[in-house]
Design an enzyme around this catalytic site. Structure first.
Site, PDB file in Angstrom:
ATOM      1  N   ALA A  94       8.960   3.155  -1.469  1.00 16.25           N
ATOM      2  CA  ALA A  94       8.635   4.166  -0.463  1.00 16.25           C
ATOM      3  C   ALA A  94       7.809   3.561   0.664  1.00 16.25           C
ATOM      4  O   ALA A  94       7.973   3.916   1.840  1.00 16.25           O
ATOM      5  CB  ALA A  94       7.881   5.324  -1.114  1.00 16.25           C
ATOM      6  N   TYR A  95       6.927   2.648   0.297  1.00 24.99           N
ATOM      7  CA  TYR A  95       6.101   1.952   1.295  1.00 24.99           C
ATOM      8  C   TYR A  95       6.968   1.145   2.264  1.00 24.99           C
ATOM      9  O   TYR A  95       6.787   1.225   3.490  1.00 24.99           O
ATOM     10  CB  TYR A  95       5.117   1.045   0.561  1.00 24.99           C
ATOM     11  CG  TYR A  95       4.373   0.060   1.419  1.00 24.99           C
ATOM     12  CD1 TYR A  95       3.349   0.482   2.257  1.00 24.99           C
ATOM     13  CD2 TYR A  95       4.669  -1.298   1.367  1.00 24.99           C
ATOM     14  CE1 TYR A  95       2.637  -0.420   3.039  1.00 24.99           C
ATOM     15  CE2 TYR A  95       3.964  -2.212   2.143  1.00 24.99           C
ATOM     16  CZ  TYR A  95       2.957  -1.771   2.975  1.00 24.99           C
ATOM     17  OH  TYR A  95       2.270  -2.673   3.741  1.00 24.99           O
TER      18      TYR A  95
END
Length: 218
Positions: free
Chosen positions: A128-129
């Site tokens: 997600a980062y």
């Protein structure tokens, strides 16, 4: 020159503020916690208290007014969940770019991450980062009113900096001390010819100034 740094209490940002102050620049750091103000002053920077998760574009633009350059070095940090990657690593970066444009601050340097990609697959927080960073980078690149440079460091370490790096569009993976990331950021800010470049950074064998000059020539 006056430089305003988002995420002003981060490990890279504090190092950068010290470097900019030592080089005779005026540094300001945006922080959400007023308790961090003294640390910024000790680094030679003016603290600006503002929460980039809740601030408006106009509020951030006011903080950027009169700046010669802006640096986005904010991040949700280790241990945070996927939701914060979206609101900080993507959302705050987009907000900061919009505010720079509104304030008439053309020069924007963004601290991204190696492997950042809005289409990165995976369900882990780090995935997600990388998606959030990639989406933010894509947005910054789309802003014709900004002279942007995106820096994508490799694995960050707290080892003492060597001043020797590899800096290019593609470097391969590797570690890099935060000291050297800050040194490269300072050099990029003083090298407007790096506008429009997305650069990867790891430890290497070339002095920072020479590596920056070579990146421009490529």
């Amino acid at each position: 020159m006056r430089m305003v740094i988002a995420g002003g209490h981060g490990q890279i940002a504090l190092r950068l503020e010290r470097l900019l102050s030592a080089r005779g620049h005026e540094a300001a750091g945006i922080v959400r916690d007023p308790g961090q103000a003294d640390d910024l002053r000790a680094a030679g920077a003016e603290p600006v208290v503002l929460d980039l998760e809740s601030a408006t574009v106009d509020e951030v633009a006011a903080a950027l007014a009169g700046a010669d350059a802006a640096v986005f070095a904010a991040g949700a940090g280790g241990g945070s969940g996927a939701a914060l990657k979206e609101t900080v690593d993507r959302g705050a970066a987009v907000l900061f770019a919009d505010a720079a444009e509104r304030a008439g601050v053309r020069r924007l340097v963004v601290v991204s991450a190696m492997g950042a990609d809005p289409d990165h697959a995976g369900d882990e927080v780090f995935d997600a980062y990388l998606r959030a960073k990639g989406a933010a980078d894509a947005y910054v690149r789309s802003r014709a009113a900004l002279d942007w440079t995106i820096l994508r460091p490799g694995m960050l370490t707290n080892d003492a900096g060597t001043g020797l790096v590899a800096l290019a569009g593609s470097t391969g993976r590797g570690p890099v001390p935060r000291d050297d990331v800050a040194a490269v950021l300072a050099e990029l800010l003083e090298t407007p010819e790096t506008a429009g470049l997305t650069l990867e950074l790891i430890s290497g064998s070339v002095p920072v100034a020479e590596a920056t000059e070579a990146a421009v020539e490529r």
